[in-house]
Design a protein around this motif. Sequence first.
Motif, PDB file in Angstrom:
ATOM      1  N   ALA A 194       0.765  -1.276   0.429  1.00 49.27           N
ATOM      2  CA  ALA A 194       0.093   0.259   0.225  1.00 49.27           C
ATOM      3  C   ALA A 194       0.739   1.705  -0.313  1.00 49.27           C
ATOM      4  O   ALA A 194       2.270   1.434   1.552  1.00 49.27           O
ATOM      5  CB  ALA A 194      -1.070   0.421   1.495  1.00 49.27           C
ATOM      6  N   GLY A 195       0.948   2.158  -0.728  1.00 50.27           N
ATOM      7  CA  GLY A 195       1.449   3.058  -0.650  1.00 50.27           C
ATOM      8  C   GLY A 195       2.675   3.201  -2.207  1.00 50.27           C
ATOM      9  O   GLY A 195       2.986   4.303  -2.211  1.00 50.27           O
ATOM     10  N   PHE A 196       2.777   2.136  -2.865  1.00 51.99           N
ATOM     11  CA  PHE A 196       3.815   2.476  -3.845  1.00 51.99           C
ATOM     12  C   PHE A 196       3.479   1.671  -4.816  1.00 51.99           C
ATOM     13  O   PHE A 196       2.773   0.826  -4.834  1.00 51.99           O
ATOM     14  CB  PHE A 196       5.052   1.779  -2.818  1.00 51.99           C
ATOM     15  N   ASP A 197       3.623   2.077  -5.921  1.00 54.91           N
ATOM     16  CA  ASP A 197       3.225   1.113  -7.212  1.00 54.91           C
ATOM     17  C   ASP A 197       4.303   1.212  -8.042  1.00 54.91           C
ATOM     18  O   ASP A 197       4.573   2.254  -8.956  1.00 54.91           O
ATOM     19  CB  ASP A 197       2.224   2.009  -8.000  1.00 54.91           C
ATOM     20  N   PRO A 198       5.112   1.119  -7.652  1.00 62.62           N
ATOM     21  CA  PRO A 198       7.244   1.027  -8.701  1.00 62.62           C
ATOM     22  C   PRO A 198       6.712   0.273 -10.420  1.00 62.62           C
ATOM     23  O   PRO A 198       6.233  -0.241 -10.954  1.00 62.62           O
ATOM     24  CB  PRO A 198       8.317  -0.089  -7.847  1.00 62.62           C
ATOM     25  N   ARG A 199       7.851   1.194 -10.717  1.00 68.47           N
ATOM     26  CA  ARG A 199       7.602   0.863 -12.053  1.00 68.47           C
ATOM     27  C   ARG A 199       7.969  -0.896 -12.288  1.00 68.47           C
ATOM     28  O   ARG A 199       9.224  -0.910 -11.646  1.00 68.47           O
ATOM     29  CB  ARG A 199       8.730   1.943 -13.259  1.00 68.47           C
ATOM     30  N   SER A 236       1.104  -2.277 -10.682  1.00 64.50           N
ATOM     31  CA  SER A 236      -0.163  -2.082 -11.699  1.00 64.50           C
ATOM     32  C   SER A 236      -1.119  -2.737 -12.387  1.00 64.50           C
ATOM     33  O   SER A 236      -1.993  -2.996 -12.713  1.00 64.50           O
ATOM     34  CB  SER A 236      -1.529  -1.001 -10.137  1.00 64.50           C
ATOM     35  N   GLN A 237      -0.329  -1.621 -13.475  1.00 67.97           N
ATOM     36  CA  GLN A 237      -0.660  -1.125 -14.988  1.00 67.97           C
ATOM     37  C   GLN A 237      -0.455  -2.864 -15.071  1.00 67.97           C
ATOM     38  O   GLN A 237      -0.943  -3.902 -15.789  1.00 67.97           O
ATOM     39  CB  GLN A 237       0.417  -1.073 -15.622  1.00 67.97           C
ATOM     40  N   ALA A 238       0.975  -3.473 -15.000  1.00 67.94           N
ATOM     41  CA  ALA A 238       1.683  -4.532 -15.177  1.00 67.94           C
ATOM     42  C   ALA A 238       0.448  -6.276 -14.873  1.00 67.94           C
ATOM     43  O   ALA A 238       0.594  -6.780 -15.650  1.00 67.94           O
ATOM     44  CB  ALA A 238       2.618  -4.810 -15.068  1.00 67.94           C
ATOM     45  N   ILE A 239       0.344  -6.024 -13.539  1.00 68.05           N
ATOM     46  CA  ILE A 239      -1.118  -6.776 -12.861  1.00 68.05           C
ATOM     47  C   ILE A 239      -2.165  -6.563 -13.084  1.00 68.05           C
ATOM     48  O   ILE A 239      -2.340  -8.435 -14.165  1.00 68.05           O
ATOM     49  CB  ILE A 239      -1.364  -5.978 -11.343  1.00 68.05           C
ATOM     50  N   LEU A 240      -2.481  -5.421 -14.116  1.00 64.01           N
ATOM     51  CA  LEU A 240      -3.946  -5.737 -15.021  1.00 64.01           C
ATOM     52  C   LEU A 240      -3.675  -5.748 -16.574  1.00 64.01           C
ATOM     53  O   LEU A 240      -4.488  -6.554 -16.990  1.00 64.01           O
ATOM     54  CB  LEU A 240      -4.508  -4.082 -14.973  1.00 64.01           C
ATOM     55  N   PRO A 300       5.351  -3.813 -23.969  1.00 61.46           N
ATOM     56  CA  PRO A 300       5.023  -4.505 -22.697  1.00 61.46           C
ATOM     57  C   PRO A 300       3.680  -4.825 -22.337  1.00 61.46           C
ATOM     58  O   PRO A 300       3.511  -6.307 -21.863  1.00 61.46           O
ATOM     59  CB  PRO A 300       5.868  -4.074 -21.397  1.00 61.46           C
ATOM     60  N   ASP A 301       2.832  -4.022 -23.063  1.00 59.39           N
ATOM     61  CA  ASP A 301       1.216  -4.093 -22.218  1.00 59.39           C
ATOM     62  C   ASP A 301       0.661  -5.067 -23.869  1.00 59.39           C
ATOM     63  O   ASP A 301      -0.192  -6.038 -22.943  1.00 59.39           O
ATOM     64  CB  ASP A 301       0.334  -3.108 -22.872  1.00 59.39           C
TER      65      ASP A 301
END
Length: 312
Positions: A194-199, A236-240, A300-301
């Motif tokens: 929580a509070g982090f979303d690294p590249r 978060s993007q990679a997970i989605l 990557p997407d």
Amino acid sequence: MATVLVTGIGGVLGSLVAGILATQPRMRVVGVGRVAPEQMPADVEVRVCDMSGETLLTMMRASRVDAVVHLDMSGEEETLPYEIPGRGNVYRAIEVLGACHAAEVKRIVIRSSTLVYGARADAPLFFAETAPLSGGAPAGLLQDYIEIERLVADFKARHPDVKITMVRCAPVAGNGVRSPVVQFFTRRPAPMLAGFDPRVQVLHIHDAAVALALATLNDQVDGAFNVAAHPPLLLSQAILFAGGQPLPLPALAFQAASFLEPLRSLIGTLPFPIEYLQYACVGDTRRAVCALHWEPQRRPDETLREFAADHA
């Protein structure tokens, strides 16, 4: 005619790299591994063996090998408990290097990982290949890569006449392969801090194969190369994109998971230390672009969406 020996021929990446090299003029490719590939690459001499140093040395001498591409890494393409690959990855690297030295092979290409730099608060925006490597990681595939990098550095110091290229790949996906990191992206839920979303970076396995083939064909290059798709994604993007579901959890939940079964089941086993959920570990790929003339063909997407569609 040049002869190249590719280890790990039973894996998807090894088969792809061997197949690319076999299309080159005046190139003989010998693929070795503990198992045969599901689909035999054209014009590649496939040999199944125990991967011991003695067996490899015999093959290298008999085939008069000019270069070796070492891709035999357990735990990258298959889901295995650590006890199975374990120290085997490190031991096999020792066997390969020893056989190369005894057979007087002067060109070696080895697969590594961009994650060897570690994730930390003072990390640069992009890690250059000259950046120091992580001090270590818990036992697992990442620790194997770090130890192999150290082995290679020591071998290079003792044998400066041998050209050794480390191709540090971002976590790969494609052709039915999902690295442990990409497998983590697909989890529902996939725990985040929580509070982090690294590249993060990923790489299509075809782009990884091309990079490794180019590194093998260019006998003027030496040292390490980062290879990854552009641009980096947020975790978060990679997970989605991969079909997973992000679940931000407080740091206390990760700490308590060691003794609370519900949290342990929820969080599961991470493919990296928890710092990678907090800080970015992103490799600078400009050296590969300039020296190897390599460019990733898939974003990557695209790679993660393709993977999610194949496993829907």
